[in-house]
Design an enzyme around this catalytic site. Structure first.
Site, mmCIF file in Angstrom:
data_model
loop_
_atom_site.group_PDB
_atom_site.id
_atom_site.type_symbol
_atom_site.label_atom_id
_atom_site.label_comp_id
_atom_site.label_asym_id
_atom_site.label_seq_id
_atom_site.Cartn_x
_atom_site.Cartn_y
_atom_site.Cartn_z
ATOM 1 N N GLU A 69 0.811 -1.220 0.000
ATOM 2 C CA GLU A 69 0.000 0.000 0.000
ATOM 3 C C GLU A 69 0.845 1.270 0.000
ATOM 4 O O GLU A 69 0.567 2.213 -0.738
ATOM 5 C CB GLU A 69 -0.909 0.053 1.246
ATOM 6 N N LYS A 132 12.386 10.397 13.245
ATOM 7 C CA LYS A 132 11.627 9.254 13.771
ATOM 8 C C LYS A 132 12.571 8.363 14.574
ATOM 9 O O LYS A 132 13.052 7.345 14.069
ATOM 10 C CB LYS A 132 11.044 8.426 12.601
#
Length: 150
Positions: A69, A132
């Site tokens: 995806e 992150k």
């Protein structure tokens, strides 16, 4: 702002942490080149493909689905690297190695949100992921693993 997919149901474990899975998508078995995707929130930032587990989904299935995806890749799911906890966001992410066999020209997140992908050396990827810290820890673990082998 959190992107919500239609018909997706967030799942949580007994401690109230959101259940997620992700893949370190490598060009080949050498694990030297890593595929990152642009963030859904900020196109200037890069992230490791990953997302929430559906209620009946196993972590490895989620990892493969998210790679398709978010990055538009198909391939072979490799070894499980471990579970990473983000206490701040209350996420627990199951992480896998993924060897890319096929890069699709069009994929879901490219069409729906203009997401792009790019190959980086593992060292470059660590720099790109500096926003992150949990994802940087994925690469730290990978490096430790590789150091034990060599």
């Amino acid at each position: 702002m959190v992107k919500e997919k239609p018909n997706s149901i967030r799942t949580y474990d007994k401690d109230g942490f959101r259940r997620r899975a992700a893949c370190l998508c490598f060009r080949d078995q050498k694990e030297e080149e890593l595929l990152l995707v642009t963030s859904s929130k900020d196109r200037e930032k890069w992230v490791v493909p990953g997302g929430g587990m559906e209620p009946t989904e196993e972590s490895h299935t989620t990892a493969e689905r998210e790679a398709l995806e978010e990055a538009g890749v198909r391939g072979t799911l490799g070894r499980y690297l471990g579970m990473f906890e983000n206490k701040e966001k209350k996420h627990r992410t199951w992480l896998y190695v993924f060897i890319v066999n096929e890069l699709l020209d069009d994929w879901e997140d490219k069409k729906s949100m203009g997401r792009t992908r790019q190959w980086f050396s593992v060292q470059e990827a660590a720099q790109k992921l500096s926003h992150k810290p949990v994802q940087v820890s994925y690469l730290d673990l990978l490096k430790k693993e590789q150091d034990m082998v060599t």
